[in-house]
Design an enzyme around this catalytic site. Structure first.
Site, PDB file in Angstrom:
ATOM      1  N   GLU A 129    -156.470 -17.928 -74.313  1.00  0.00           N
ATOM      2  CA  GLU A 129    -155.213 -18.577 -73.932  1.00  0.00           C
ATOM      3  C   GLU A 129    -154.022 -17.625 -74.057  1.00  0.00           C
ATOM      4  O   GLU A 129    -152.881 -18.078 -74.091  1.00  0.00           O
ATOM      5  CB  GLU A 129    -154.988 -19.850 -74.765  1.00  0.00           C
ATOM      6  N   ARG A 183    -161.490 -27.636 -84.521  1.00  0.00           N
ATOM      7  CA  ARG A 183    -160.624 -26.501 -84.158  1.00  0.00           C
ATOM      8  C   ARG A 183    -159.794 -26.152 -85.386  1.00  0.00           C
ATOM      9  O   ARG A 183    -159.082 -27.009 -85.925  1.00  0.00           O
ATOM     10  CB  ARG A 183    -159.688 -26.820 -82.993  1.00  0.00           C
ATOM     11  N   HIS A 214    -153.035 -28.101 -84.052  1.00  0.00           N
ATOM     12  CA  HIS A 214    -151.862 -28.908 -83.687  1.00  0.00           C
ATOM     13  C   HIS A 214    -152.003 -30.356 -84.141  1.00  0.00           C
ATOM     14  O   HIS A 214    -151.035 -31.100 -84.147  1.00  0.00           O
ATOM     15  CB  HIS A 214    -151.629 -28.857 -82.181  1.00  0.00           C
ATOM     16  N   ASP A 254    -151.378 -23.045 -73.190  1.00  0.00           N
ATOM     17  CA  ASP A 254    -150.984 -21.706 -73.637  1.00  0.00           C
ATOM     18  C   ASP A 254    -151.283 -20.651 -72.578  1.00  0.00           C
ATOM     19  O   ASP A 254    -150.494 -19.720 -72.390  1.00  0.00           O
ATOM     20  CB  ASP A 254    -151.686 -21.361 -74.958  1.00  0.00           C
TER      21      ASP A 254
HETATM   22  C1  3PY Z   1    -153.845 -25.333 -74.901  1.00  0.00           C
HETATM   23  O1  3PY Z   1    -153.894 -25.932 -73.817  1.00  0.00           O
HETATM   24  O2  3PY Z   1    -153.217 -24.286 -75.063  1.00  0.00           O
HETATM   25  C2  3PY Z   1    -154.564 -25.867 -76.040  1.00  0.00           C
HETATM   26  O3  3PY Z   1    -154.685 -25.186 -77.028  1.00  0.00           O
HETATM   27  C3  3PY Z   1    -155.104 -27.257 -75.972  1.00  0.00           C
HETATM   28  O4  3PY Z   1    -155.097 -27.846 -77.231  1.00  0.00           O
HETATM   29 MG    MG Z   2    -153.409 -23.556 -77.157  1.00  0.00          MG
END
Ligand code: 3PY
Ligand code: MG
Length: 303
Positions: A196, A116, A91, A222
């Protein structure tokens, strides 16, 4: 030697305790810190590449989160005292050229570089460790097969299929002997699978059992969306922390490292109490905006 500013993060609050920041006297990696170069023993575990050993020993390590491309801000955050800086290619706006230029700048400032990668880009994960990342975080890992494909790009055989080409990483770690690197890199370079999605949450034990996977890293935004079937994004909600705590417990039971993306100091403390030890706290763009708002408010207050 413990660094005096160990865990100070510029949020105005005291940061999560028990995460000492160690530096060489000159604030840089020890190129020849008294261990025989080329020895397979601990040749790649010099700071800041002792990151893996410190996490395995149970130390809590905070990371800044870097979205702004280019080395300047990331290097300043390392110099400000963050033990690690994570460069976000998912992101954030780091591309590979930015990552390759920023990793040595973080190391020169005494910090541990982490990357990442974008979703599913495991070839980029391999390039990141060749460039000297001490750990790679892969987002949206749903299942065992995807976790295996990720790990394969980070670990040399027999654990994985990482291709040989670590010249930059070896130079940063101060390792000259290829065999020493080959024999120790799998332990020194960490693979974190982000948990996530609902599938990952439900299949956590199977994912944790993937050979060579060093840890999991929770993305609470997420995760909250997934567990509510898209009803909300609530990274700091109690229900999200409760789900995250189950992930931390599973990771610890499996002997793996538990990592967490903490939106606030309170979230970081809750995550630490739940057993997370690799915790990101502070996004570069947000830190700048926060400091700008504080500066303007201070001026207005005196008007
Ligand atoms: C999330 O909280 O989903 C993340 O990927 C943080 O960057
Ligand atoms: Mg995320």
């Amino acid at each position: 030697m413990l660094h005096a500013r160990a865990c100070r993060v510029d949020t105005g609050a005291t940061a999560v305790p028990k995460c000492p920041r160690r530096r060489s006297r000159r604030g840089a990696v020890h190129p020849r810190a008294g261990r025989p170069s080329g020895s397979a023993s601990l040749s790649v575990f010099r700071e800041p590449y002792d990151f893996a050993e410190r996490l395995r020993a149970g130390e809590t390590i905070l990371s800044a989160w870097s979205c702004l491309p280019g080395r300047h801000v990331a290097q300043l955050l390392a110099r400000a005292g963050y033990p690690a800086v994570t460069l976000d290619m998912q992101h954030g706006e780091h591309d590979f050229a930015s990552v390759a230029a920023t990793i040595p700048a973080i190391v020169a400032a005494g910090g541990t570089p982490v990357v990442r990668v974008p979703v599913g880009e495991f070839a980029t994960a391999s390039r990141a460790v060749d460039a000297g990342a001490a750990a790679v975080i892969a987002p949206m890992i749903d299942d065992v097969e995807t976790a295996r494909r990720f790990v394969a790009q980070i670990k040399y055989p027999p654990l994985g299929e990482r291709s040989w080409g670590p010249a930059s990483a070896m130079a940063l770690a101060g390792v000259t002997d290829p065999l020493g690197w080959l024999e120790t890199a799998n332990r020194a370079t960490l693979a974190f699978a982000m948990i996530e999605t609902r599938a990952a949450f439900e299949g956590i034990d199977d994912i944790l059992a993937v050979p060579g996977l060093d840890g999991v890293f929770v993305g609470p935004a997420d995760l909250s969306i997934a567990l509510s079937n898209g009803a909300h994004v609530a990274p700091s909600a109690e229900s999200t922390h409760a789900a995250a705590a189950k992930i931390a417990a599973a990771a610890r039971a499996a002997g793996r490292i538990a990592g967490y993306f903490a939106p606030s100091v309170e979230d970081a403390r809750t995550a630490q109490a739940a057993g997370f030890t690799f915790i990101s706290l502070g996004i570069d763009a947000a830190l700048i905006a926060e400091a700008g708002r504080a500066k303007l408010a201070a001026f207005e207050a005196g008007a």
